[in-house]
Each structure stands twice: as structure tokens, then as C-alpha cells.
Design an enzyme around this catalytic site. Structure first.
Site, PDB file in Angstrom:
ATOM      1  CG  HIS A 121      44.379  46.930  30.504  1.00  0.00           C
ATOM      2  ND1 HIS A 121      45.189  48.039  30.396  1.00  0.00           N
ATOM      3  CD2 HIS A 121      43.097  47.373  30.389  1.00  0.00           C
ATOM      4  CE1 HIS A 121      44.425  49.111  30.206  1.00  0.00           C
ATOM      5  NE2 HIS A 121      43.160  48.739  30.202  1.00  0.00           N
ATOM      6  CG  ASN A 154      51.819  46.599  30.339  1.00  0.00           C
ATOM      7  OD1 ASN A 154      50.835  45.891  30.188  1.00  0.00           O
ATOM      8  ND2 ASN A 154      51.779  47.910  30.186  1.00  0.00           N
TER       9      ASN A 154
END
Length: 286
Positions: A121, A154
Site C-alpha cells: 500500500h 513492506n
């Protein structure tokens, strides 16, 4: 002759009404679009330092955030959003990933399967949901908000930074402006075939955090490489905004007065952020 003239007059009036409607509708769209950009950007929408195919992008509007989308890189070049502290945030169930029809090239929700990269994201699920609501949270799962990220980055280092922004920095300031995105190698041709499906793989990611309503605007900026192990101190990756601009070819906060821009973008200053309190804090997935 008289009937023919009358018909032309009616057509002229109809055309005039149609043109007036188009002008008014265009003006309304432009006003609304500008309002959205003002709501999600402080001191102007990011733009390119010089027009080039790799920096040219379109702005995609979502609830809670904007995406500067590149159809060449098949990637966002930047994502911009604003945050503030939220007490007792109520977050809905984690949404499913969605394709985004606005991108020129189709990106499937399973595009990254088997690649070794996460769907990372850019506008974060939790922070956007807490501040901007459920509809905005759903939009963070559009594939136009994803970029290929190594799992150690991440799930660890990047996640720790996102958590620090929402849980540590936001409560210290009235409002935060965040701009985040990928960093690509300097030579486009050297990286042109380094892709997950159609999506070009970045070599690093940046995040710029500004407290614009402080007595004098304050900023932190980070560049985090794909090679990160995940447990490094956050302040190992501090850079100036000027360094991010040099690596991305983008111009951030283009409406800043020159004297403020020089002070804010050329230096690394951590006073007021209490970064040392979270720099080595372990992430939730460690």
C-alpha cells in the site's frame, strides 16, 4: 426563406444553450477538482521538474487521497493524503483488492502472485480508514494504490514507519501532510523489463511528512530501499526533500514561497518530532 431562417435561429439558440451548459459543467468540474486537490494537498499538487515520459502522470481522485498515476511505469509516482490524530478509531473489516478501471493498462488483483513481491500500500489502509472513513479504506485497496514491495520492507520497516506516522507523529501536530511513492533507477531503459506483470519494480520508496500548521512548517523525509532487512532504525533512512526530488524528478509543494522552500526542503531537521522514541521500536509483525 423565412422558414429556413427560423430553423437556423432555433439551431443557433440550441447550440448556444449547449455550449453554455458545457462551459458551466466544465467550470463546476474544475472547481470541484481543485477543491479536492486543495483538500488533499498542502502547497500544491506534486508536479514534474521537467516534462519527460517517465515523470508525466495523471491525477486519480479517491476518497481521502490522490494518486499521481504513470501509464509508462504502470505505477503511482506519488500518493498524497492528510492525517490527524483520531481517538477510538473504528476500522472495518479488511477489504479485498480491486482492479482500477482508470489505469490504461489492466492490473489484475493477483498480478503479484508468485513474484516474491507484496502488494504494498502507498496510501495506508489503517490511517486512511481511521481519518477518512470506510469508503476511503475501500479505495486504498485499488491496484492503482499498490506497488511491488519486498516482504521485509513492506511488513517490517515500511509498516513501522506508517505506524509511527499515525500513532506517534499525528498526535504531536494538528495536521499532517503525507506524500509517498516509489523511487526508480536513474536509467529507465535499464529497468524497463524489471516488472511484475506490467508493473515496473521500484528500487526504493520515499515518504515525506510535513506538519504544515506548526509555527513554522516542519518536515521529515525518508527513502527506504527494497533491500532493507526490516529491523533497521527509521532514522537510518532520513533524507532531505531535495534529495527525494533529485531521485524522483518531481517537484513537491510547488506553491511554497522560495525562502520557506529553501529552509524546509534542503535540510534534515528532527527537532519536535521525537523520532528517537520510535526509531528502534519493533513492528507488529516482528
Amino acid at each position: 426563406m423565412r422558414n429556413s431562417l427560423s430553423r437556423w435561429r432555433r439551431r443557433g439558440r440550441n447550440l448556444g444553450v449547449s455550449l453554455l451548459f458545457v462551459v458551466m459543467a466544465s467550470g463546476l468540474w474544475h472547481f470541484q477538482e481543485r477543491q479536492y486537490r486543495d483538500d488533499y494537498n498542502w502547497m500544491g499538487t506534486p508536479t514534474w521538474e521537467s516534462l519527460h515520459p517517465t515523470t508525466f502522470h495523471r491525477v486519480l481522485r479517491n476518497d481521502g487521497f490522490l494518486v499521481g498515476w504513470s501509464d509508462v511505469r504502470v505505477n503511482a509516482l506519488w500518493v498524497s493524503y492528510q492525517l490527524h490524530a483520531v481517538e477510538d478509531a473504528r476500522i472495518g473489516a479488511r477489504p479485498t483488492f480491486q482492479a482500477d478501471w482508470r489505469t490504461l493498462w489492466p492490473i489484475g488483483t493477483n498480478e503479484y502472485s508468485g513474484s516474491g513481491y507484496d502488494r504494498g500500500h502507498l496510501a495506508p489502509n489503517y490511517a486512511i480508514a481511521a481519518v477518512h472513513g470506510r469508503a476511503a479504506q475501500l479505495h486504498t485497496f485499488r491496484m492503482s494504490n499498490m506497488a511491488p514491495q519486498r516482504p521485509d520492507l513492506n511488513r517490517q520497516l515500511w509498516q513501522r514507519l506508517e505506524e509511527s506516522v499515525m500513532d506517534h507523529f499525528a498526535p504531536r501536530f494538528e495536521q499532517l501532510q503525507v506524500i509517498t511513492g516509489p523511487v526508480f533507477p536513474e536509467s529507465f531503459m535499464d529497468n524497463v523489463f524489471n516488472r511484475v506483470g506490467l508493473v515496473e519494480i521500484p528500487e526504493a520508496f520515499y515518504k515525506i511528512i510535513v506538519a504544515p500548521h506548526a509555527e513554522a512548517p516542519q518536515a521529515l523525509a525518508f527513502i527506504m530501499p527494497q533491500t532493507a532487512r526490516g529491523n533497521e532504525p527509521l532514522d537510518d533512512y532520513l533524507v532531505s526533500i531535495d534529495q527525494v526530488e533529485a531521485r524522483t524528478g518531481l517537484d513537491f509543494f510547488p506553491n511554497l514561497p522560495q525562502d520557506v522552500e529553501q529552509r524546509l526542503e534542503s535540510r534534515i531537521e528532527t527537532d519536535g518530532w521525537a523520532l528517537e522514541e520510535v526509531a528502534k521500536r519493533p513492528g507488529r509483525f516482528q
